[in-house]
Scaffold this motif. Structure first.
Motif, PDB file in Angstrom:
ATOM      1  N   ASN A  16       0.816  -1.220   0.000  1.00  0.00           N
ATOM      2  CA  ASN A  16       0.000   0.000   0.000  1.00  0.00           C
ATOM      3  C   ASN A  16       0.847   1.266   0.000  1.00  0.00           C
ATOM      4  OD1 ASN A  16      -2.439  -1.386  -0.071  1.00  0.00           O
ATOM      5  ND2 ASN A  16      -2.614  -1.463   2.161  1.00  0.00           N
ATOM      6  N   LYS A  17       2.077   1.145   0.449  1.00  0.00           N
ATOM      7  CA  LYS A  17       2.977   2.301   0.450  1.00  0.00           C
ATOM      8  C   LYS A  17       3.626   2.533  -0.910  1.00  0.00           C
ATOM      9  CE  LYS A  17       4.168   2.001   5.380  1.00  0.00           C
ATOM     10  NZ  LYS A  17       5.264   1.772   6.360  1.00  0.00           N
ATOM     11  N   PHE A  18       3.542   1.556  -1.810  1.00  0.00           N
ATOM     12  CA  PHE A  18       4.157   1.708  -3.131  1.00  0.00           C
ATOM     13  C   PHE A  18       3.575   2.903  -3.883  1.00  0.00           C
ATOM     14  CE2 PHE A  18       5.307  -3.095  -3.690  1.00  0.00           C
ATOM     15  CZ  PHE A  18       6.223  -2.981  -2.658  1.00  0.00           C
ATOM     16  N   LYS A  19       2.305   3.222  -3.603  1.00  0.00           N
ATOM     17  CA  LYS A  19       1.664   4.341  -4.312  1.00  0.00           C
ATOM     18  C   LYS A  19       2.304   5.674  -3.960  1.00  0.00           C
ATOM     19  CE  LYS A  19      -2.063   5.246  -0.965  1.00  0.00           C
ATOM     20  NZ  LYS A  19      -1.457   4.488   0.128  1.00  0.00           N
ATOM     21  N   ASP A  20       3.014   5.741  -2.851  1.00  0.00           N
ATOM     22  CA  ASP A  20       3.662   6.994  -2.427  1.00  0.00           C
ATOM     23  C   ASP A  20       5.092   7.116  -2.932  1.00  0.00           C
ATOM     24  OD1 ASP A  20       1.371   7.736  -0.918  1.00  0.00           O
ATOM     25  OD2 ASP A  20       2.038   6.439   0.722  1.00  0.00           O
ATOM     26  N   VAL A  21       5.601   6.067  -3.543  1.00  0.00           N
ATOM     27  CA  VAL A  21       6.978   6.072  -4.047  1.00  0.00           C
ATOM     28  C   VAL A  21       7.045   6.850  -5.356  1.00  0.00           C
ATOM     29  CG1 VAL A  21       8.827   4.627  -4.972  1.00  0.00           C
ATOM     30  CG2 VAL A  21       7.560   3.885  -2.943  1.00  0.00           C
ATOM     31  N   LYS A  22       8.071   7.687  -5.470  1.00  0.00           N
ATOM     32  CA  LYS A  22       8.300   8.427  -6.720  1.00  0.00           C
ATOM     33  C   LYS A  22       9.719   8.147  -7.201  1.00  0.00           C
ATOM     34  CE  LYS A  22       6.552  12.408  -7.611  1.00  0.00           C
ATOM     35  NZ  LYS A  22       6.224  13.852  -7.654  1.00  0.00           N
ATOM     36  N   LEU A  23       9.825   7.652  -8.421  1.00  0.00           N
ATOM     37  CA  LEU A  23      11.126   7.325  -9.001  1.00  0.00           C
ATOM     38  C   LEU A  23      11.302   8.077 -10.307  1.00  0.00           C
ATOM     39  CD1 LEU A  23      10.994   3.424  -8.608  1.00  0.00           C
ATOM     40  CD2 LEU A  23      12.079   5.040  -7.049  1.00  0.00           C
ATOM     41  N   ILE A  24      12.550   8.318 -10.663  1.00  0.00           N
ATOM     42  CA  ILE A  24      12.862   8.843 -11.987  1.00  0.00           C
ATOM     43  C   ILE A  24      13.900   7.931 -12.610  1.00  0.00           C
ATOM     44  CG2 ILE A  24      14.561  10.516 -11.068  1.00  0.00           C
ATOM     45  CD1 ILE A  24      13.689  12.343 -13.463  1.00  0.00           C
ATOM     46  N   LEU A  25      13.648   7.547 -13.847  1.00  0.00           N
ATOM     47  CA  LEU A  25      14.515   6.623 -14.571  1.00  0.00           C
ATOM     48  C   LEU A  25      15.102   7.337 -15.778  1.00  0.00           C
ATOM     49  CD1 LEU A  25      15.615   3.799 -15.358  1.00  0.00           C
ATOM     50  CD2 LEU A  25      13.358   3.297 -16.332  1.00  0.00           C
ATOM     51  N   LEU A  26      16.419   7.459 -15.787  1.00  0.00           N
ATOM     52  CA  LEU A  26      17.124   8.140 -16.873  1.00  0.00           C
ATOM     53  C   LEU A  26      17.668   7.098 -17.845  1.00  0.00           C
ATOM     54  CD1 LEU A  26      19.127  10.732 -14.708  1.00  0.00           C
ATOM     55  CD2 LEU A  26      16.788  10.908 -15.592  1.00  0.00           C
ATOM     56  N   GLY A  27      17.066   7.022 -19.022  1.00  0.00           N
ATOM     57  CA  GLY A  27      17.460   6.038 -20.015  1.00  0.00           C
ATOM     58  C   GLY A  27      16.556   4.823 -19.987  1.00  0.00           C
ATOM     59  N   VAL A  28      15.865   4.552 -21.107  1.00  0.00           N
ATOM     60  CA  VAL A  28      14.935   3.417 -21.144  1.00  0.00           C
ATOM     61  C   VAL A  28      15.287   2.462 -22.292  1.00  0.00           C
ATOM     62  CG1 VAL A  28      13.002   4.473 -19.929  1.00  0.00           C
ATOM     63  CG2 VAL A  28      13.283   4.912 -22.376  1.00  0.00           C
ATOM     64  N   GLY A  29      16.581   2.194 -22.422  1.00  0.00           N
ATOM     65  CA  GLY A  29      17.059   1.280 -23.451  1.00  0.00           C
ATOM     66  C   GLY A  29      17.119  -0.147 -22.947  1.00  0.00           C
TER      67      GLY A  29
END
Length: 216
Positions: A16-29
Motif C-alpha cells: 500500500n505504500k508503493f503508491k507513495d513512491v516516486k522514481l525517476i529513470l534516466l534512459g529506457v534502453g
C-alpha cells in the motif's frame, strides 16, 4: 487479482505504500526498459522516464517496447505501454541535470551511457542514485554484482567514470551494478539475457532500498 502474488511477497502494508513512491529513470534502453517493466508491474506507477532517442531496428535485440515501434520516440511508445508513467523526451546532460528538480524523487535510476552526465549525476546526488556500469559485450548474467565503484574491474566504461570521479575529487562510498565478466567482443555486441538482467538488478536494488526505508 493483479497484485496477489506481489502482496504475498511484500505484505499488504508495504504494498500500500508503493503508491507513495516516486522514481525517476534516466534512459529506457536495454537496461532501463527492463527496470521500468519490473517496477511498474510490482505496483510502483509514479515513475518519470527520461530519454531522447527513437527506436532503431538494431534496438530490437534487447529493448522492451522496440518491436513494432521503429522510428518512434522511446518515451512516447513506453507511455502507451505503461500509461501511468510521466514521459520526458529530453537528452540528459550536465546542464539538464542542474536545471531539473530531483528533490521529489525517492531514487534516481541511472541507465544512461554517457560519461559526463553520469559523473555529474553521481557527484550531485550520490545518496539516491542507483547506477549501472556497461551491460554490453557479455553473456553471463551470474557475473552481475552490486558493489563499490572503487572495486570494479574488467569494464572500460565504468573505469572512465571511476577515473573522472577521482579527478574531480569525489571520494565517497558509492556502489554500482557491475559485471566482472571479461568482455567477449570489441564492438558493442549485446545479449538481452545480460542487458535485461542489469535492468532487473536495478529494479531489485531499488526495491531493497525502498523496503529498508519502510522498515525504519
Amino acid at each position: 487479482m493483479q497484485y496477489d502474488r506481489t502482496i504475498k511477497l511484500f505484505g499488504e502494508e508495504k504494498f500500500n505504500k508503493f503508491k507513495d513512491v516516486k522514481l525517476i529513470l534516466l534512459g529506457v534502453g536495454g537496461v532501463g526498459s527492463f527496470a521500468l517493466d519490473a517496477l511498474y508491474n510490482t505496483g510502483i506507477k509514479n515513475i518519470t522516464i527520461v530519454d531522447f532517442d527513437t527506436y532503431e531496428i538494431s534496438n530490437t535485440n534487447r529493448q522492451l517496447g522496440s518491436v513494432g515501434n521503429i522510428g518512434r520516440v522511446k518515451v512516447d511508445a513506453l507511455k502507451e505501454k505503461y500509461p501511468e508513467v510521466t514521459a520526458i523526451h529530453a537528452k540528459v546532460t550536465p546542464e539538464w541535470i542542474d536545471n531539473f528538480d530531483f528533490s521529489q524523487y525517492n531514487y534516481i535510476l541511472d541507465a544512461i551511457d554517457d560519461v559526463k552526465p553520469k559523473v555529474h549525476l553521481i557527484k550531485r546526488y550520490y545518496t539516491k542514485v542507483i547506477t549501472t556500469s556497461g551491460a554490453a559485450k557479455r553473456i553471463d548474467p551470474s557475473k552481475i554484482e552490486y558493489k563499490s565503484i572503487w572495486d570494479t574491474y574488467n569494464d572500460p566504461f565504468i573505469k572512465k567514470i571511476r577515473n573522472q570521479l577521482k579527478e574531480e575529487g569525489f571520494k565517497r562510498k558509492f556502489k554500482v551494478i557491475f559485471s566482472s565478466e571479461d568482455p567477449k567482443c570489441i564492438e558493442k555486441g549485446s545479449f538481452e539475457g545480460v542487458t535485461g538482467s542489469f535492468g532487473l538488478m536495478m529494479a531489485s536494488v531499488t526495491m531493497q532500498k525502498l523496503l529498508r526505508k519502510m522498515e525504519k
